[in-house]
Design a protein around this motif. Structure first.
Motif, short mmCIF file in Angstrom:
data_model
loop_
_atom_site.label_atom_id
_atom_site.label_comp_id
_atom_site.label_asym_id
_atom_site.label_seq_id
_atom_site.Cartn_x
_atom_site.Cartn_y
_atom_site.Cartn_z
N ILE A 23 0.85 -1.20 0.00
CA ILE A 23 0.00 0.00 0.00
C ILE A 23 0.88 1.25 0.00
O ILE A 23 0.63 2.20 -0.75
N ALA A 24 1.92 1.23 0.83
CA ALA A 24 2.83 2.38 0.89
C ALA A 24 3.52 2.59 -0.45
O ALA A 24 3.67 3.73 -0.91
N TYR A 25 3.93 1.49 -1.08
CA TYR A 25 4.60 1.60 -2.38
C TYR A 25 3.67 2.17 -3.44
O TYR A 25 4.05 3.06 -4.21
N GLN A 26 2.43 1.70 -3.46
CA GLN A 26 1.46 2.21 -4.44
C GLN A 26 1.21 3.70 -4.22
O GLN A 26 1.15 4.48 -5.18
N ALA A 27 1.06 4.09 -2.96
CA ALA A 27 0.85 5.51 -2.64
C ALA A 27 2.07 6.33 -3.05
O ALA A 27 1.95 7.41 -3.62
N TYR A 28 3.26 5.80 -2.77
CA TYR A 28 4.49 6.50 -3.09
C TYR A 28 4.62 6.69 -4.60
O TYR A 28 4.97 7.78 -5.07
N GLN A 29 4.31 5.64 -5.35
CA GLN A 29 4.38 5.74 -6.82
C GLN A 29 3.43 6.81 -7.35
O GLN A 29 3.81 7.62 -8.20
N THR A 30 2.20 6.81 -6.85
CA THR A 30 1.21 7.80 -7.30
C THR A 30 1.67 9.21 -6.94
O THR A 30 1.58 10.13 -7.75
N TRP A 31 2.18 9.36 -5.73
CA TRP A 31 2.67 10.67 -5.28
C TRP A 31 3.81 11.13 -6.17
O TRP A 31 3.87 12.29 -6.58
N GLN A 32 4.74 10.22 -6.51
CA GLN A 32 5.87 10.56 -7.38
C GLN A 32 5.38 11.04 -8.75
O GLN A 32 5.88 12.02 -9.28
N LYS A 33 4.40 10.34 -9.30
CA LYS A 33 3.87 10.70 -10.63
C LYS A 33 3.19 12.06 -10.60
O LYS A 33 3.25 12.80 -11.58
N GLU A 45 10.52 -0.69 -5.58
CA GLU A 45 9.57 -1.52 -4.84
C GLU A 45 10.26 -2.31 -3.74
O GLU A 45 9.71 -2.52 -2.66
N ALA A 46 11.49 -2.74 -3.98
CA ALA A 46 12.24 -3.53 -2.99
C ALA A 46 12.41 -2.77 -1.67
O ALA A 46 12.53 -3.39 -0.61
N ALA A 47 12.41 -1.45 -1.71
CA ALA A 47 12.55 -0.66 -0.48
C ALA A 47 11.36 -0.88 0.45
O ALA A 47 11.45 -0.66 1.65
N PHE A 48 10.24 -1.33 -0.12
CA PHE A 48 9.03 -1.55 0.66
C PHE A 48 8.81 -3.02 0.98
O PHE A 48 7.77 -3.39 1.49
N ALA A 49 9.77 -3.88 0.64
CA ALA A 49 9.60 -5.33 0.81
C ALA A 49 10.86 -5.95 1.41
O ALA A 49 11.54 -6.73 0.76
N ALA A 50 11.15 -5.59 2.65
CA ALA A 50 12.36 -6.10 3.31
C ALA A 50 12.25 -7.60 3.56
O ALA A 50 11.16 -8.13 3.72
N ALA A 120 10.83 4.70 2.97
CA ALA A 120 9.86 3.62 2.77
C ALA A 120 9.31 3.17 4.13
O ALA A 120 8.10 3.00 4.29
N LEU A 121 10.19 3.00 5.10
CA LEU A 121 9.76 2.60 6.44
C LEU A 121 8.92 3.70 7.08
O LEU A 121 7.93 3.42 7.76
N ALA A 122 9.27 4.95 6.85
CA ALA A 122 8.50 6.07 7.39
C ALA A 122 7.07 6.02 6.86
O ALA A 122 6.10 6.19 7.62
N ALA A 123 6.91 5.77 5.56
CA ALA A 123 5.58 5.69 4.96
C ALA A 123 4.80 4.51 5.54
O ALA A 123 3.61 4.63 5.86
N GLU A 124 5.45 3.37 5.70
CA GLU A 124 4.78 2.19 6.25
C GLU A 124 4.39 2.41 7.71
O GLU A 124 3.30 2.01 8.14
N GLN A 160 -1.81 10.92 -0.06
CA GLN A 160 -1.87 9.76 -0.93
C GLN A 160 -1.88 8.46 -0.11
O GLN A 160 -2.58 7.52 -0.46
N LEU A 161 -1.11 8.42 0.96
CA LEU A 161 -1.13 7.25 1.85
C LEU A 161 -2.53 7.03 2.43
O LEU A 161 -3.02 5.91 2.48
N GLU A 162 -3.15 8.13 2.86
CA GLU A 162 -4.51 8.04 3.40
C GLU A 162 -5.48 7.52 2.35
O GLU A 162 -6.32 6.66 2.63
N ARG A 163 -5.38 8.05 1.12
CA ARG A 163 -6.27 7.60 0.03
C ARG A 163 -6.05 6.12 -0.26
O ARG A 163 -7.00 5.37 -0.45
N GLN A 164 -4.78 5.72 -0.35
CA GLN A 164 -4.46 4.33 -0.67
C GLN A 164 -4.97 3.39 0.43
O GLN A 164 -5.47 2.30 0.14
N LEU A 165 -4.87 3.80 1.68
CA LEU A 165 -5.36 3.00 2.79
C LEU A 165 -6.88 2.84 2.69
O LEU A 165 -7.41 1.75 2.89
#
Length: 169
Positions: A23-33, A45-50, A120-124, A160-165
């Motif tokens: 969810i954080a990665y999807q929000a981050y991608q949308t925010w970046q765009k 994406e790997a930054a969000f999948a430790a 990435a961890l901050a967003a999660e 964006q994180l709130e929307r994605q959640l």
């Protein structure tokens, strides 16, 4: 306060750290765009999948953030404890660790130190805090605002994180 957290319960089940990461990665991608003046380097994406030990360390940071968020209104209720337990698992060592965290929830400064600038961890961590809060009350709103600022999360990313959640629920 409503103890019915709706879709949040389904989000925070087994494997939820991975769900939060996605969810954080999807929000981050949308925010970046959506950013017109893209001055921030894109996170992979790997930054969000430790994996392995790093995943365990990140999970502890997320749990600490959830507990601090749950405590921000002055009371950690049973619904919040259930959500946190679902994230954490059930082994005895973890239950003892959780009991210690419940007795003394982390401060925002301690959480920021634990995140250590990992965006990435901050967003999660923000997502986990927001998910455990459910229907927001004043203490939780203030906590989430201070947390997002202390973690250095851009307001647009937080939105964006709130929307994605909301979409995930």
């Amino acid at each position: 306060r409503s103890s019915d957290l709706g879709g949040t319960k389904s989000l925070l089940k087994a494997g939820s750290a991975a769900a939060l990461g996605m969810i954080a990665y999807q929000a981050y991608q949308t925010w970046q765009k959506d950013r017109q003046n893209n001055t921030v380097a894109a996170l992979p994406e790997a930054a969000f999948a430790a994996q392995g030990q790093l995943a365990e360390e990140r999970s502890r940071v997320i749990l600490r953030t959830m507990i601090a968020a749950a405590a921000s209104d002055g009371l950690i209720d049973e619904t919040e404890k259930q959500l946190i337990a679902q994230e954490g698992g059930a082994d005895a060592e973890l239950r003892q660790w959780l009991a210690n965290e419940y007795a003394r929830p982390a401060s925002i400064n301690e959480l920021v130190e634990a995140v250590g600038g990992d965006q990435a961890l901050a967003a999660e961590a923000y997502l986990a805090a927001r998910a455990v809060c459910g229907d927001l009350v004043r203490g939780e709103i203030a906590f989430l605002s201070r947390l997002s600022q202390a973690l250095g999360l851009d307001d647009g990313l937080v939105e964006q994180l709130e929307r994605q959640l909301a979409l995930a629920q």
